[in-house]
Scaffold this motif. Structure first.
Motif, PDB file in Angstrom:
ATOM      1  N   VAL A  13       0.831  -1.202   0.000  1.00  0.00           N
ATOM      2  CA  VAL A  13       0.000   0.000   0.000  1.00  0.00           C
ATOM      3  C   VAL A  13       0.869   1.257   0.000  1.00  0.00           C
ATOM      4  CG1 VAL A  13      -1.892   1.156   1.185  1.00  0.00           C
ATOM      5  CG2 VAL A  13      -1.565  -1.294   1.464  1.00  0.00           C
ATOM      6  N   GLU A  14       0.479   2.214  -0.810  1.00  0.00           N
ATOM      7  CA  GLU A  14       1.180   3.501  -0.817  1.00  0.00           C
ATOM      8  C   GLU A  14       0.890   4.241   0.491  1.00  0.00           C
ATOM      9  OE1 GLU A  14      -0.119   5.587  -4.274  1.00  0.00           O
ATOM     10  OE2 GLU A  14       0.266   3.875  -5.584  1.00  0.00           O
ATOM     11  N   ASP A  15       1.620   5.345   0.731  1.00  0.00           N
ATOM     12  CA  ASP A  15       1.416   6.119   1.958  1.00  0.00           C
ATOM     13  C   ASP A  15      -0.014   6.638   2.062  1.00  0.00           C
ATOM     14  OD1 ASP A  15       3.950   5.663   2.711  1.00  0.00           O
ATOM     15  OD2 ASP A  15       4.743   7.629   2.163  1.00  0.00           O
ATOM     16  N   ASP A  16      -0.504   7.176   0.954  1.00  0.00           N
ATOM     17  CA  ASP A  16      -1.888   7.664   0.940  1.00  0.00           C
ATOM     18  C   ASP A  16      -2.739   6.652   0.195  1.00  0.00           C
ATOM     19  OD1 ASP A  16      -1.476  10.171   2.233  1.00  0.00           O
ATOM     20  OD2 ASP A  16      -0.417  10.802   0.411  1.00  0.00           O
ATOM     21  N   PHE A  17      -3.877   6.333   0.773  1.00  0.00           N
ATOM     22  CA  PHE A  17      -4.729   5.337   0.119  1.00  0.00           C
ATOM     23  C   PHE A  17      -6.173   5.543   0.538  1.00  0.00           C
ATOM     24  CE2 PHE A  17      -3.268   3.603   4.119  1.00  0.00           C
ATOM     25  CZ  PHE A  17      -4.424   3.089   4.689  1.00  0.00           C
ATOM     26  N   ILE A  24      -8.544  -2.396   0.369  1.00  0.00           N
ATOM     27  CA  ILE A  24      -7.879  -1.183  -0.086  1.00  0.00           C
ATOM     28  C   ILE A  24      -8.267  -0.985  -1.549  1.00  0.00           C
ATOM     29  CG2 ILE A  24      -5.624  -0.103  -0.521  1.00  0.00           C
ATOM     30  CD1 ILE A  24      -5.462  -0.704   2.329  1.00  0.00           C
ATOM     31  N   LEU A  29      -2.916  -0.039  -4.658  1.00  0.00           N
ATOM     32  CA  LEU A  29      -2.195  -1.285  -4.375  1.00  0.00           C
ATOM     33  C   LEU A  29      -1.203  -1.602  -5.476  1.00  0.00           C
ATOM     34  CD1 LEU A  29      -4.970  -3.766  -3.187  1.00  0.00           C
ATOM     35  CD2 LEU A  29      -3.089  -2.871  -1.810  1.00  0.00           C
ATOM     36  N   GLY A 121       2.852 -10.056   4.152  1.00  0.00           N
ATOM     37  CA  GLY A 121       2.881  -8.648   4.522  1.00  0.00           C
ATOM     38  C   GLY A 121       1.515  -7.984   4.483  1.00  0.00           C
ATOM     39  N   ASP A 122       0.528  -8.615   3.854  1.00  0.00           N
ATOM     40  CA  ASP A 122      -0.802  -7.987   3.803  1.00  0.00           C
ATOM     41  C   ASP A 122      -1.727  -8.524   4.902  1.00  0.00           C
ATOM     42  OD1 ASP A 122      -1.032 -10.451   2.519  1.00  0.00           O
ATOM     43  OD2 ASP A 122      -1.774  -9.637   0.626  1.00  0.00           O
ATOM     44  N   MET A 223     -13.110  -2.630   7.317  1.00  0.00           N
ATOM     45  CA  MET A 223     -11.710  -2.202   7.228  1.00  0.00           C
ATOM     46  C   MET A 223     -11.680  -0.691   7.362  1.00  0.00           C
ATOM     47  SD  MET A 223      -8.887  -2.579   4.171  1.00  0.00           S
ATOM     48  CE  MET A 223      -8.507  -4.305   4.339  1.00  0.00           C
ATOM     49  N   TYR A 224     -10.804  -0.192   8.195  1.00  0.00           N
ATOM     50  CA  TYR A 224     -10.753   1.252   8.419  1.00  0.00           C
ATOM     51  C   TYR A 224      -9.344   1.653   8.829  1.00  0.00           C
ATOM     52  CZ  TYR A 224     -11.483  -0.834  12.999  1.00  0.00           C
ATOM     53  OH  TYR A 224     -11.383  -1.648  14.100  1.00  0.00           O
ATOM     54  N   GLU A 225      -9.080   2.952   8.696  1.00  0.00           N
ATOM     55  CA  GLU A 225      -7.787   3.454   9.169  1.00  0.00           C
ATOM     56  C   GLU A 225      -7.870   3.620  10.678  1.00  0.00           C
ATOM     57  OE1 GLU A 225      -5.483   6.284   6.867  1.00  0.00           O
ATOM     58  OE2 GLU A 225      -7.108   6.307   5.395  1.00  0.00           O
ATOM     59  N   PRO A 226      -6.875   3.117  11.407  1.00  0.00           N
ATOM     60  CA  PRO A 226      -6.952   3.200  12.870  1.00  0.00           C
ATOM     61  C   PRO A 226      -6.934   4.649  13.346  1.00  0.00           C
ATOM     62  CG  PRO A 226      -4.852   2.245  12.161  1.00  0.00           C
ATOM     63  CD  PRO A 226      -5.666   2.459  10.935  1.00  0.00           C
ATOM     64  N   ASP A 227      -7.598   4.883  14.467  1.00  0.00           N
ATOM     65  CA  ASP A 227      -7.567   6.216  15.073  1.00  0.00           C
ATOM     66  C   ASP A 227      -6.144   6.542  15.472  1.00  0.00           C
ATOM     67  OD1 ASP A 227     -10.197   6.679  14.911  1.00  0.00           O
ATOM     68  OD2 ASP A 227     -10.684   5.880  16.896  1.00  0.00           O
ATOM     69  N   VAL A 228      -5.717   7.723  15.126  1.00  0.00           N
ATOM     70  CA  VAL A 228      -4.393   8.140  15.573  1.00  0.00           C
ATOM     71  C   VAL A 228      -4.541   8.708  16.983  1.00  0.00           C
ATOM     72  CG1 VAL A 228      -2.460   9.673  15.111  1.00  0.00           C
ATOM     73  CG2 VAL A 228      -3.663   8.584  13.230  1.00  0.00           C
TER      74      VAL A 228
END
Lengths: 258, 318
Positions: A13-17, A24, A29, A121-122, A223-228
């Motif tokens: 995955v790239e940095d921004d996705f 994803i 990808l 890795g995925d 699937m979600y981006e984790p809370d920072v």
């Protein structure tokens, strides 16, 4: 001696996705040979070069797209490949399903040694090698970062946490899950890449493997981006400006004080 | 029926922290199920271990005294046997190197689905687990379509059980099929050592994959010199042979707790963070603003390290 290496194609995955449903978004990808499997392939090819093995066969569970990745393993020295796929596969294939598919391939190939990467890795499950070993009733060792093979027994180091390695002897035939750093994976040479084009990739369906159908018992529902959670002070500006601010913060902590 | 059976972990005579975390996770799941939490400890000084594992919320501790140290064949057989007898809804195993060496085999033998590297879990109609993917860039929710599972729990995600309890302690005699023990542990080896102990350093400048090429390490060495700091690295740098093993920070390397830890080009994979999160002040320099390292950093710069590091060297040397 025949070595079977499991080779997975993984998405990176790239940095921004962006996320599309429970995956994803394809636009972000890229697909590549799984890092851990790269080390496993290298270990197998070295066994051939040392005269301890005669043939390296790879096995991949993956769609047609993954043949590009499989060719990479062939270019690095694997002799031939088996690719397993069925159009009914979608979503997350659980460890049990992968084990069932690989078990059928092991039954056909009857390898003397099976090498798998520690994890992919995925999906990062880290379980297929040991699950497969149990299913085909072979001895195993997980997270191997050093292997010496005397033709009958594999003398391995297992990398534990905290800088400790466990020394273990495993009777072969066996399954070893290979950790990164065990060797230095080679780049595919131009000659290798050319030769790989003519090497065999045998495609197997469920019917070919004598399996009626498979069903994953795990379903990914979100699937979600984790809370920072972080509360870092992030310095902003040009590199020179941020360096000045960071230097100030570091000096306050006593860094660089002679 | 037992709700949860958790398998404790120990190494070289000591219970590992994850054993207490398993009790924390196990109790939560057992509460969801309104059933009992059983803990098993296999091999070694099981009597002493059982006392330590007698924490609040534990109903029964099973001790199985086969062998001195971890052997995956013994652990697989014992866990399978206990699960057959107790019929737990969830078998809990640590997602450690040793856990990964027998947990998947247990799931295979019991014909249960396996969920590994779990960071959160609950049980309602079935088990729902939270896992990460793509090097911790995303989190996922996974639902298990089965009545019974094997769940492997990531270390550091649940608070360790602390209060003392009064569980029943059961000595269990499991007859091991020795013909099925086909691996032999012949010893342990400490790795690293060498010229420098990064564990002693007050300031660590640590370099990761973002450095790109071996020759670029020199730039980070220069910075370490300018800051009077010690140079360390994340796993990929050591795997590539660019720095020796004794410089590696992380789960499989060294755990460090310096006053200042400067992570350069390190994304912050969970295995790395496990080895440095106890640092007093953490600084991260990375091009990716979403890199997990920023979640634990005190100070951050989102920029190209090849621009920032020379400027920082100038600041301290200029």
């Amino acid at each position: 001696m025949k070595v079977l290496v499991t080779v997975a194609e993984v998405g990176t995955v790239e940095d921004d996705f962006e996320i599309d449903g429970t995956a994803i978004d394809e636009r972000y990808l890229e697909y590549d040979l799984n890092e851990w499997d790269d080390y496993a392939v290298e270990e197998a090819v070295q066994l051939v070069e040392e005269g301890l093995a005669d043939e390296v066969v790879t096995v991949t569970i993956g769609p047609e797209r993954s043949e590009e990745t499989i060719r990479m393993a062939l270019a690095k020295g694997a002799d031939r490949s088996v690719r397993v796929w069925d159009d009914s596969f979608d979503g997350l294939l659980d460890v049990g399903v992968k084990t069932e598919l690989l078990r059928a391939v092991v039954a056909e190939e009857e390898p003397d040694l099976i090498l798998t990467g520690v994890q992919t890795g995925d999906a990062m499950f880290g379980a297929t090698g040991v699950s497969l070993a149990s299913a085909v009733d072979l001895p195993w060792a997980a997270v191997v970062n050093d292997l010496e093979f005397d033709g009958e027994t594999a003398h391995v180091h297992r990398e534990l946490e905290g800088g400790v390695e466990e020394l273990t002897d495993v009777e072969t035939p066996a399954v070893l899950t290979i950790q990164t750093g065990i060797n230095e994976p080679r780049y595919a040479s131009l000659r290798g890449i050319r030769q790989a084009q003519s090497k065999e990739i045998a495609v197997k369906t469920l019917t070919d493997l004598g399996i009626d159908g498979v069903e994953s018992r795990l379903e990914m529902t979100e699937m979600y981006e984790p809370d920072v959670e972080g509360d870092a002070t992030v310095f902003e500006g040009s590199a020179e400006e941020t360096a000045v601010q960071l230097a100030g913060a570091l000096r306050e902590k006593g860094v660089g004080a002679q | 029926m037992t709700g949860v059976l958790a398998i404790a972990e120990h190494r070289r005579g000591e219970l590992r922290d994850v054993s207490y975390e398993l009790i924390g996770a196990g109790r939560e799941l057992a509460d969801d199920l309104d059933e009992e939490l059983h803990v098993a400890v296999i091999s070694g000084q099981v009597g002493e271990f059982a006392q330590s594992l007698s924490k609040e919320g534990v109903d029964v501790v099973h001790t199985v005294s086969d062998g001195a140290e971890f052997n995956h064949d013994v652990y697989t057989q014992v866990t399978e046997r206990l699960a057959d007898e107790l019929d737990p809804t969830v078998v809990l195993v640590p997602n450690s190197v040793n856990g990964l060496d027998y947990g998947p085999a247990v799931a295979d033998r019991l014909d249960r689905p396996l969920v590994t590297d779990v960071v959160d879990a609950s049980f309602e109609d079935g088990l729902t687990a939270t896992r990460e993917m793509y090097g911790s860039k995303v989190e996922t929710t996974v639902e298990v379509d089965a009545e019974r599972t094997v769940v492997m729990v990531r270390g550091g995600e649940w608070p360790g059980a602390s209060g003392n309890g009064d569980p029943e302690i059961r000595e269990v005699d499991v007859e091991i099929d020795e013909s099925a023990v086909r691996t032999t542990v012949t010893g342990f080896e400490e790795v690293g050592g060498g010229d420098v102990d990064i564990g002693d350093a007050e300031v660590l400048v640590s370099v990761g994959r973002g450095i790109g090429e071996a020759e670029n390490i020199e730039l980070i060495e220069e910075l370490a010199d300018a800051l009077d700091a010690t140079l360390s690295a994340s796993r990929p740098i050591v795997d590539s042979g660019w720095l020796p093993k004794n410089r590696q920070v992380g789960q499989s390397g060294k755990t460090v707790t310096p006053e200042v830890y400067i992570a350069i080009g390190i994304s912050g994979a969970v295995q790395h963070v496990a080895g440095m999160k106890g640092s007093e002040t953490i600084v991260a320099i990375n091009t990716d603003p979403n890199a997990p390292i920023f979640d634990i950093a005190d100070y951050g710069i989102v920029d190209d390290l090849f621009d920032v590091v020379p400027a920082l060297i100038d600041e301290f040397e200029g």
